[in-house]
Design an enzyme around this catalytic site. Structure first.
Site, PDB file in Angstrom:
ATOM      1  N   GLU A 163      53.482 -24.823  30.181  1.00  0.00           N
ATOM      2  CA  GLU A 163      52.215 -25.576  30.081  1.00  0.00           C
ATOM      3  C   GLU A 163      51.010 -24.882  30.716  1.00  0.00           C
ATOM      4  O   GLU A 163      50.214 -25.529  31.407  1.00  0.00           O
ATOM      5  CB  GLU A 163      52.410 -26.978  30.694  1.00  0.00           C
ATOM      6  N   GLU A 270      62.410 -30.080  24.352  1.00  0.00           N
ATOM      7  CA  GLU A 270      62.396 -31.327  25.129  1.00  0.00           C
ATOM      8  C   GLU A 270      62.227 -32.526  24.192  1.00  0.00           C
ATOM      9  O   GLU A 270      61.366 -33.386  24.398  1.00  0.00           O
ATOM     10  CB  GLU A 270      61.254 -31.307  26.159  1.00  0.00           C
TER      11      GLU A 270
HETATM   12  C1  HAH Z   1      57.395 -32.095  30.369  1.00  0.00           C
HETATM   13  N1  HAH Z   1      55.965 -32.201  30.423  1.00  0.00           N
HETATM   14  C2  HAH Z   1      57.944 -31.067  31.357  1.00  0.00           C
HETATM   15  O1  HAH Z   1      58.038 -29.799  30.749  1.00  0.00           O
HETATM   16  C3  HAH Z   1      59.292 -31.461  31.916  1.00  0.00           C
HETATM   17  O2  HAH Z   1      59.651 -30.547  32.921  1.00  0.00           O
HETATM   18  C4  HAH Z   1      59.295 -32.842  32.502  1.00  0.00           C
HETATM   19  O3  HAH Z   1      60.551 -33.190  33.055  1.00  0.00           O
HETATM   20  C5  HAH Z   1      58.857 -33.808  31.469  1.00  0.00           C
HETATM   21  C6  HAH Z   1      57.992 -33.432  30.513  1.00  0.00           C
HETATM   22  C7  HAH Z   1      55.376 -32.996  29.408  1.00  0.00           C
HETATM   23  C8  HAH Z   1      53.966 -33.438  29.606  1.00  0.00           C
HETATM   24  C9  HAH Z   1      53.320 -34.068  28.566  1.00  0.00           C
HETATM   25  O4  HAH Z   1      53.963 -34.288  27.411  1.00  0.00           O
HETATM   26  C10 HAH Z   1      51.997 -34.500  28.709  1.00  0.00           C
HETATM   27  C11 HAH Z   1      51.324 -34.310  29.886  1.00  0.00           C
HETATM   28  C12 HAH Z   1      51.965 -33.702  30.919  1.00  0.00           C
HETATM   29  C13 HAH Z   1      53.294 -33.268  30.768  1.00  0.00           C
END
Ligand code: HAH
Length: 365
Positions: A163, A270
């Site tokens: 990210e 994910e």
């Molecule tokens: C994910 N971010 C991460 O990669 C993961 O490590 C965590 O456990 C859960 C989600 C997703 C995310 C998003 O879809 C929107 C804003 C911030 C983060």
């Protein structure tokens, strides 16, 4: 002398028994078959897990039946695994890796460099002042060497940078502490350190909203820049925090093709399909708790899951893995995101660990 009719009768009887045995065996086989078996000619099917789940026999069995790859939901993130500069918390990550090795599952590592779930010490010196770029890169290197080195040969793929692209369409990179202190260099460095620590590991850039045409263009720009510089990056992770409406097949295909055109492999890292349409809007104000997952929503979710997996199968070879983010609707990170305490139902198994309609759509092809 046996009569011809008796012989014929015996023959037919034996034949019928054979058929019954065979279909019986098939039935048992089908019942034993899990997602990973239906997809064995396509790609591994993974799931994000916690060490606690592995100790619960029903969940452990469900994992072993359906998945041939695991990812630590939290245990390998920098904050949990490296709480102090000189202290590592290996036990939870080791439990997951040992479970995978003992049962022949692959492991995807998640993740090495992210702006969230970082340890307190990483950006500051002992007086609380921000560290220099040199010090921070040195710390990142030490972290990556330790974690990647420990699981070398056991973890086949790593989300190296997670990210890094900004949510603001007007800038490329997120204004994180990594960026504030190091500028863009930390990204290339993270990949170089990881490659050195395990030259055989498949190295990923991983992000969300990878299908939104606007963000897709910026991610593409970042990836192309890295490749042009000769950075060891091999693949891109589409997180796949989607919903029962989004993305369309066209948007998904376009993104896979565009990232693949850079010579990168693609994985969905994910996957979950929120039953709300605001799942990616951090400022969502709808606090409604949806306590009954209506048949209409179930059907919509099943249809969307079916469509997405159909696209996934079409990209066999390019798409090298699909990982779900959590095991069942008993617990999902979406129960607290973006609205704290709002129950969601985003996975293929319900809170009783039974397959949902969505499951049957995913294996029906
Ligand atoms: C994910 N971010 C991460 O990669 C993961 O490590 C965590 O456990 C859960 C989600 C997703 C995310 C998003 O879809 C929107 C804003 C911030 C983060």
């Amino acid at each position: 002398m046996l009569k011809k009719s008796t012989l014929l009768f015996c023959f037919l009887f034996a034949l019928l028994n054979l058929i019954a045995d065979y279909s019986g065996a098939q039935r048992i086989n089908d019942q034993q078959k899990g997602l990973k078996d239906y997809y064995k000619n396509f790609f591994p099917i993974g799931v994000a897990v916690t060490p606690q789940q592995l100790k619960d026999s029903a969940q452990r069995q469900l994992i072993l039946k359906h998945f041939n790859s695991v990812t630590a939901e939290n245990a390998m993130k920098m904050g949990p695994i490296h709480p102090k500069e000189t202290q590592f918390n290996w036990a939870p990550a080791d439990e997951i890796v040992n479970f995978a090795v003992a049962n022949g599952l692959k492991v995807r590592g998640h993740n090495l460099c992210w702006h969230t779930q970082t340890p307190k010490w990483i950006f500051n010196d002992s007086l609380g002042n921000q560290v220099s770029k040199e010090v921070l890169l040195q710390r990142l290197k030490a972290h990556i060497e330790a974690v990647v080195g420990r699981y070398k040969g056991k973890i086949y793929a790593w989300d190296v940078v997670n990210e890094a692209v900004s949510d603001n369409p007007n800038e490329l990179l997120r204004n994180s502490n990594w960026y504030k202190i190091c500028g863009e260099d930390y990204i290339a460095k993270a990949f170089e350190y990881a490659h050195k620590a395990d030259p055989k590991a498949v190295l990923f850039y991983n992000d969300y909203n990878t299908e939104s045409p606007e963000k897709r263009a910026r991610i593409y720009r970042l990836l192309k820049g890295l490749i042009d510089k000769g950075v060891p990056i091999h693949a891109v992770g589409l997180q796949g925090h989607w919903s029962i409406q989004d993305p369309s097949e066209e948007k998904l295909k376009k993104s896979i093709e565009e990232y693949a055109s850079l010579g990168l492999k693609v994985q969905v890292t994910e996957l979950d399909l929120s039953v709300y349409s605001d799942s990616n809007t951090p400022d969502a104000t709808d606090k409604t708790k949806l306590n009954n997952f209506s048949p209409e929503l179930q059907q919509q979710q099943a249809t969307q899951y079916g469509k997405l997996f159909k696209v996934f199968r079409q990209y066999k070879g390019t798409l090298t893995g699909v990982t779900f983010w959590n095991l069942s609707d008993r617990y999902s990170w979406l129960d607290n995101f973006p609205v704290r305490g709002r129950k969601n139902y985003p996975l293929l198994f319900d809170a009783e660990l039974k397959p949902k309609q969505a499951y049957w759509n995913v294996i029906k092809f």
